[in-house]
Design an enzyme around this catalytic site. Structure first.
Site, PDB file in Angstrom:
ATOM      1  CG  ASN A  13      -2.124   0.787   1.194  1.00  0.00           C
ATOM      2  OD1 ASN A  13      -2.770   0.983   2.209  1.00  0.00           O
ATOM      3  ND2 ASN A  13      -2.513   1.292   0.034  1.00  0.00           N
ATOM      4  CG  ASN A  66      -8.363   7.966  -0.721  1.00  0.00           C
ATOM      5  OD1 ASN A  66      -7.469   7.434  -0.075  1.00  0.00           O
ATOM      6  ND2 ASN A  66      -9.627   7.992  -0.313  1.00  0.00           N
ATOM      7  CB  CYS A  75      -4.661   5.842   5.502  1.00  0.00           C
ATOM      8  SG  CYS A  75      -3.907   4.449   4.647  1.00  0.00           S
ATOM      9  CD  GLU A 216      -7.408   1.068   0.974  1.00  0.00           C
ATOM     10  OE1 GLU A 216      -7.558   2.203   1.483  1.00  0.00           O
ATOM     11  OE2 GLU A 216      -6.308   0.507   0.868  1.00  0.00           O
ATOM     12  NE  ARG A 217     -14.384   6.381   2.337  1.00  0.00           N
ATOM     13  CZ  ARG A 217     -14.607   7.092   3.435  1.00  0.00           C
ATOM     14  NH1 ARG A 217     -15.835   7.502   3.717  1.00  0.00           N
ATOM     15  NH2 ARG A 217     -13.642   7.379   4.276  1.00  0.00           N
ATOM     16  CB  CYS A 225      -6.910  -1.646   3.779  1.00  0.00           C
ATOM     17  SG  CYS A 225      -7.964  -0.417   4.591  1.00  0.00           S
ATOM     18  N   GLY A 226      -4.724  -0.978   6.483  1.00  0.00           N
ATOM     19  CA  GLY A 226      -4.534  -1.151   7.919  1.00  0.00           C
ATOM     20  C   GLY A 226      -5.812  -1.011   8.721  1.00  0.00           C
TER      21      GLY A 226
END
Length: 283
Positions: A13, A66, A75, A216-217, A225-226
């Site tokens: 990521n 983003n 995030c 992810e949005r 994604c944490g």
């Protein structure tokens, strides 16, 4: 305008980090962030993270755009990368023990750099009340756990959790059987999620080992994604599918997540690594 940056990644990521400590607002617009994140015509990344001056009793402020220009509340992988970046800006050695209090749009988050090179983050307690997520699933203050949701002509049992940003978790028998590229956008834009949603598809290998795919949005499919991994463990505990401490295996690698139960913080431990530095000429 010439912008100095450092690229970091946490389990694939990847983020563009910018030293923005000289002013309280990001030095780039969302449109410029979109250009920088373009993997063909820009630097490439899942988002741009700005290290800003502190607010209140914190050490720094974090803002993030983003890759589509939207701004999430925070995030999880990104804040691990930010902690490493801040230590670099302060001239701290790589193998160091240091804790930061970071102001985010989701509240104060506390990442701690460990001597083993990993970063442990106190993510705070999860939000489980539907209105706080937000979602129109469920009623009153009862958590949304294993509620049916109609997507793509199929009923999916979903559990909704906010880690300062919204997540919808659904447990499946086989991740490889999921039409991920089709389902991801339909979950993200489902009308029961007024601010859209991050979606995690989970296969339970063992109660202490779960495999995860994430949509992810604002970014689509990512390697990790944490906040999603944290939400997954909470959902696993609420549904009785996982232990209170487990390894969440993402496409980019594993995260260690721990949650002692309602009202308690979720703790995430994982890597954050510098990739390269450079100078970008904005248009």
């Amino acid at each position: 305008m010439r912008v100095e940056f450092t690229k970091y990644q946490g389990l694939g990521n990847d983020f563009i980090l910018i030293d923005n400590r000289h002013q309280a607002q990001p030095c780039l617009t969302p449109d410029q962030a979109v250009q920088m994140c373009d993997r063909n015509f820009g630097i490439g990344g899942d988002g741009v993270i700005f290290a800003l001056p502190p607010e209140g009793d914190t050490d720094y402020t974090m803002r993030i755009y983003n890759s589509d220009g939207s701004e999430p509340e925070m995030c999880g992988n990104g804040i691990r990368c930010l902690a490493r970046f801040l230590a670099h800006l302060e001239g701290k050695p790589l193998q160091t023990d240091i804790t930061y209090r970071i102001h985010t749009l989701a509240g104060t988050i506390t990442p701690s750099l460990q001597a083993d090179g990993l970063v442990k983050v106190d993510m705070g307690p999860p939000f489980l009340v539907p209105q706080e997520i937000p979602t129109t699933l469920g009623e009153g203050t009862d958590p949304v756990v294993n509620q049916p949701l109609e997507v793509a002509g199929q009923s999916w049992p979903v559990t909704c959790v906010s880690m300062g940003n919204p997540h919808c978790i659904t447990f499946v028998d086989d991740l490889e059987a999921i039409d991920f590229q089709t389902l991801g956008p339909q979950f993200e834009h489902h009308p029961v999620f007024p601010q859209r949603i991050n979606t995690e598809f989970i296969q339970v290998i063992r109660p202490d080992y779960l495999k995860m795919l994430v949509w992810e949005r604002g970014a689509g499919p990512t390697l990790a994604c944490g906040t999603g991994a944290c939400a997954v463990l909470v959902a696993g505990v609420l549904t009785g599918k996982s232990q209170s401490q487990a390894t969440i295996e993402l496409p980019g690698g594993p995260l260690q997540i721990r949650w002692a139960g309602e009202g308690q913080s979720v703790f995430m431990t994982g890597p954050a690594e510098k990739v390269f530095t450079g100078i970008y000429e904005t248009g």
